[in-house]
Design a protein around this motif. Structure first.
Motif, PDB file in Angstrom:
ATOM      1  N   SER A   1       0.828  -1.200   0.000  1.00 32.60           N
ATOM      2  CA  SER A   1       0.000   0.000   0.000  1.00 32.60           C
ATOM      3  C   SER A   1       0.866   1.255   0.000  1.00 32.60           C
TER       4      SER A   1
ATOM      5  N   ILE B   1       0.429   3.414  -3.401  1.00 33.23           N
ATOM      6  CA  ILE B   1      -0.654   4.390  -3.266  1.00 33.23           C
ATOM      7  C   ILE B   1      -0.116   5.721  -2.752  1.00 33.23           C
TER       8      ILE B   1
ATOM      9  N   GLU C   1      -0.939   8.298  -0.846  1.00 34.82           N
ATOM     10  CA  GLU C   1      -2.029   8.539   0.090  1.00 34.82           C
ATOM     11  C   GLU C   1      -1.890   9.908   0.768  1.00 34.82           C
TER      12      GLU C   1
ATOM     13  N   ARG D   1     -11.040   1.494  -6.816  1.00 34.77           N
ATOM     14  CA  ARG D   1      -9.658   1.009  -6.778  1.00 34.77           C
ATOM     15  C   ARG D   1      -8.996   1.366  -8.105  1.00 34.77           C
TER      16      ARG D   1
ATOM     17  N   ILE E   1      -3.952   2.785   3.954  1.00 36.02           N
ATOM     18  CA  ILE E   1      -5.083   2.265   3.181  1.00 36.02           C
ATOM     19  C   ILE E   1      -4.949   0.756   3.015  1.00 36.02           C
TER      20      ILE E   1
ATOM     21  N   HIS F   1      -4.947  -1.887   0.883  1.00 29.77           N
ATOM     22  CA  HIS F   1      -4.780  -2.133  -0.554  1.00 29.77           C
ATOM     23  C   HIS F   1      -5.685  -3.274  -1.009  1.00 29.77           C
TER      24      HIS F   1
ATOM     25  N   ALA G   1      -9.344   2.520  -1.973  1.00 29.31           N
ATOM     26  CA  ALA G   1      -8.930   3.900  -2.248  1.00 29.31           C
ATOM     27  C   ALA G   1      -9.071   4.816  -1.043  1.00 29.31           C
TER      28      ALA G   1
ATOM     29  N   ASP H   1      -6.587   7.768  -1.583  1.00 28.24           N
ATOM     30  CA  ASP H   1      -5.669   7.604  -2.707  1.00 28.24           C
ATOM     31  C   ASP H   1      -5.838   8.820  -3.617  1.00 28.24           C
ATOM     32  N   HIS H   2      -4.765   9.614  -3.721  1.00 28.89           N
ATOM     33  CA  HIS H   2      -4.864  10.857  -4.489  1.00 28.89           C
ATOM     34  C   HIS H   2      -5.017  10.601  -5.991  1.00 28.89           C
ATOM     35  N   ARG H   3      -4.842   9.360  -6.415  1.00 30.56           N
ATOM     36  CA  ARG H   3      -5.028   9.052  -7.829  1.00 30.56           C
ATOM     37  C   ARG H   3      -6.497   9.013  -8.220  1.00 30.56           C
TER      38      ARG H   3
END
Length: 472
Positions: A263, A267, A269, A320, A405, A407, A410, A442-444
């Motif tokens: 994670s 990620i 985060e 996700r 997070i 994994h 998100a 998750d900033h993505r």
């Protein structure tokens, strides 16, 4: 779930089956049978611990046990030999009503774990020993008897006075008496104590009936004045108390380490947090429980309901990232994970399609699920597949956290303890029930606007639970 079989000169070698959920190995906890025993179809022959749960493995063959592949404490890979069975000569000795193998094995279904079989042989399967309802035994065992290994096993009536060193309520102790100070159910606890030299007789169990649990052994290891049994080690230095404690990274601990490390690697985060006045939430819970005393709801259930409301508004957090396909997958349903601290480590059991449950159903499911997780009875499938996690770390007496997070999810909402604090209400200083909420995301999958909007919605509902009605 698949299990394999190899036949060599009429013997049948049952391979450790695929336990599902990506599990590649299992540790042998306790053999239910010994070499020479006669087994029936679907009889439980071994208890194993995976990274997810402790499960019984039944054998799909009937006959005489020829070989047990592996000892208690040994880790066996999936697909490797587990037990070798020889068919009974002439068929005259074979238990009535049982074929040499199940129809499912002939067809190749491989559904061999308890709970997945067909029930053939259910009436003759050896009953699993109860894990609770224990009574202490007499404490007048002499030194010679106390040192003697107790190899007695449960018979068909369920009477059991060993090898776990306890007597079941309603049964009389047989053989030499053992000390009630070492009341242990789990072979894993015994092994942990043995590996680290903890004298179980010096511990006071925190489990039901005084059962010594894993947490008791770990607490003894952490205590500066822990009483340790002398375990000879020819390679150890002569000085006492100077050795490092070596703890193998296996089982649940290894899975936790791998998942959290992954994670953090994958990620990006971010954690945001806010203090909230939870007085209204506590008052709402009290009102609900006063109206329905037979079906009480917990604060966790109300927080879960609030999270579900927030995820309906901000579905980006119920997703996700598929890194291989370079895409974001938003889940159609909310599979709510609930972080639960157990004797085996931190587990996250999942309530699938939690958005379909009423608040009362959420409360009941949460209570049953966390109880089963702590007892180690949840199947592996219940510990995976979450899309969003709720973590109440306030039970540890802390205010805040920056949780990692789970994994491949998100987001994760953390809740701190609820304590009395000074708070401004309508321009006046008052004492209120205050808690801290933290959201790691998750900033993505989203930016701060979405994450802040979700956290603010949760905070507003905690402070004014009536907003939940408007949000429906």
């Amino acid at each position: 779930m698949g299990g394999g079989v190899t036949t060599v000169e009429r013997t049948q070698v049952f391979l450790l089956p695929d336990l599902g959920e990506g599990l590649s190995e299992a540790e042998i906890v306790e053999w239910r049978v010994a070499v020479g025993d006669i087994v029936t179809v679907d009889q439980s022959v071994v208890e194993v611990e995976t990274a997810k749960a402790v499960v019984d493995v039944p054998c799909p063959y009937a006959g005489r046990v020829v070989t047990l592949h592996g000892a208690a404490g040994e880790v066996r890979p999936v697909g490797q030999p587990l037990i070798t069975i020889a068919p009974l000569d002439g068929g005259g000795d074979e238990p009535a009503g049982h074929a040499t193998y199940r129809e499912e094995e002939r067809a190749g279904s491989g559904n061999v774990l308890i709970g997945y079989g067909t029930g053939h042989g259910g009436a003759t399967r050896r009953r699993r020993r109860p894990r609770l309802a224990l009574a202490p035994e007499p404490v007048d065992a002499g030194p010679a008897e106390a040192a003697r290994p107790d190899t007695r096993r449960a018979d068909s009536t369920g009477t059991d006075a060993g090898p776990t060193g306890r007597t079941l309520v309603g049964t009389a102790p047989t053989g030499p008496a053992r000390s009630a100070a070492a009341l242990v159910i789990s072979p894993i606890v015994r092994r942990l104590a043995r590996e680290h030299g903890v004298d179980l007789a010096t511990l006071h169990g925190s489990g039901p009936g005084g059962v010594i649990r894993r947490a008791d052994v770990e607490a003894a290891l952490a205590a500066p004045t822990a009483r340790l049994a002398a375990v000879p080690d020819p390679q150890a230095p002569s000085a006492q108390g100077d050795d490092d404690v070596i703890i193998p990274l296996t089982g649940v601990r290894k899975v936790i380490a791998d998942k959290l490390s992954r994670s953090r690697r994958e990620i990006p985060e971010v954690t945001i947090w806010v203090d909230v006045d939870a007085t209204g939430l506590l008052e709402t819970r009290a009102a609900i429980n006063a109206a329905t005393p037979d079906a009480p709801v917990s604060i966790l259930a109300l927080l879960a309901r609030i999270c579900l409301s927030g995820l309906r508004r901000f579905p980006q957090l119920n997703s996700r990232v598929d890194t291989d396909a370079q895409r974001i997958v938003q889940s159609a349903g909310v599979h709510l994970g609930i972080a639960a601290q157990t004797d085996r480590g931190l587990l996250v059991p999942v309530l699938r399609d939690a958005q379909r449950l009423t608040t009362a159903e959420l409360a009941a499911e949460l209570a049953a699920t966390t109880t089963a997780a702590r007892a180690g009875t949840l199947p592996p499938a219940r510990l995976t597949g979450g899309t969003f996690t709720l973590n109440n770390y306030g039970v540890f007496g802390v205010d805040g956290s920056t949780p990692i997070i789970n994994h491949p999810e998100a987001a994760l909402l953390g809740v701190g303890r609820i304590v009395d604090k000074p708070w401004v209400v309508d321009g006046q200083l008052a004492v209120r029930k205050v808690t801290q909420l933290s959201l790691t995301f998750d900033h993505r999958v989203c930016d701060g606007g979405v994450a802040g909007g979700f956290l603010r919605h949760v905070a507003d509902c905690v402070e004014r639970p009536a907003l939940l009605i408007a949000a429906v």
